[in-house]
Design a protein around this motif. Structure first.
Motif, PDB file in Angstrom:
ATOM      1  N   ASN A   1       8.286  15.238   9.795  1.00  0.00           N
ATOM      2  CA  ASN A   1       8.453  15.576   8.382  1.00  0.00           C
ATOM      3  C   ASN A   1       7.940  14.395   7.547  1.00  0.00           C
ATOM      4  N   TYR A   2       6.646  14.406   7.240  1.00  0.00           N
ATOM      5  CA  TYR A   2       6.046  13.306   6.483  1.00  0.00           C
ATOM      6  C   TYR A   2       6.537  13.279   5.045  1.00  0.00           C
ATOM      7  N   LYS A   3       6.752  12.065   4.542  1.00  0.00           N
ATOM      8  CA  LYS A   3       7.072  11.829   3.137  1.00  0.00           C
ATOM      9  C   LYS A   3       6.178  10.699   2.643  1.00  0.00           C
ATOM     10  N   PRO A   4       5.852  10.689   1.350  1.00  0.00           N
ATOM     11  CA  PRO A   4       5.047   9.577   0.821  1.00  0.00           C
ATOM     12  C   PRO A   4       5.913   8.333   0.613  1.00  0.00           C
TER      13      PRO A   4
ATOM     14  N   GLY B   1       0.800  -1.205   0.000  1.00  0.00           N
ATOM     15  CA  GLY B   1       0.000   0.000   0.000  1.00  0.00           C
ATOM     16  C   GLY B   1       0.835   1.259   0.000  1.00  0.00           C
ATOM     17  N   ASN B   2       0.185   2.353   0.343  1.00  0.00           N
ATOM     18  CA  ASN B   2       0.798   3.686   0.379  1.00  0.00           C
ATOM     19  C   ASN B   2       0.527   4.316   1.735  1.00  0.00           C
ATOM     20  N   CYS B   3       1.409   5.237   2.113  1.00  0.00           N
ATOM     21  CA  CYS B   3       1.197   5.976   3.354  1.00  0.00           C
ATOM     22  C   CYS B   3       2.085   7.211   3.358  1.00  0.00           C
ATOM     23  N   ASN B   4       1.888   8.040   4.339  1.00  0.00           N
ATOM     24  CA  ASN B   4       2.794   9.133   4.645  1.00  0.00           C
ATOM     25  C   ASN B   4       3.437   8.800   5.978  1.00  0.00           C
ATOM     26  N   ALA B   5       4.748   8.937   6.053  1.00  0.00           N
ATOM     27  CA  ALA B   5       5.439   8.583   7.291  1.00  0.00           C
ATOM     28  C   ALA B   5       6.714   9.399   7.446  1.00  0.00           C
TER      29      ALA B   5
END
Length: 120
Positions: A97-100, A82-86
């Protein structure tokens, strides 16, 4: 010889099986969103199977399950994508500092534990 080692993080808590499948089913719709949350440890004081384990949780949001595969015949173990921001280094809540990321995970919905890897 390839010496690259994939870094994985421990999933300390997460959703039940039904929530995983519902989230995957509605991953690409705008009308329904099933929020999924994995509690992922950046670092921990003890082995992950120790009940008294203390850990620092990763800042992670907007988790979208795009693929579910049964890992075995138990009906409780899954390979997820899947995908997330972390923020993989988010040791301080005030400095996130979220990154995809794309992720792959092994997850046991009965134990609510697993392992997750991230790719930019």
């Amino acid at each position: 010889m390839n010496t690259n080692k994939t870094e994985y993080y421990e999933i300390m808590a997460g959703p039940n099986r039904d929530a995983l499948f519902d989230a995957c089913k509605y991953a690409h719709t705008d009308t329904a969103r099933i929020p999924i949350l994995f509690e992922v440890a950046i670092t921990s004081a003890l082995p992950s199977d120790n009940r008294n384990n203390t850990y620092i949780p990763m800042a992670i949001s907007d988790i979208s399950i795009t693929s579910i595969e049964y890992e075995d015949n138990s009906g409780e173990s899954f390979n997820l994508e899947g995908n997330c921001n972390a923020d993989l280094d988010s040791l301080e809540e005030s400095n996130v500092n979220y990154k995809p990321y794309r992720f792959q995970a092994y997850y046991n919905s009965k134990k609510r534990k697993g392992r997750i890897t991230f790719k930019e």
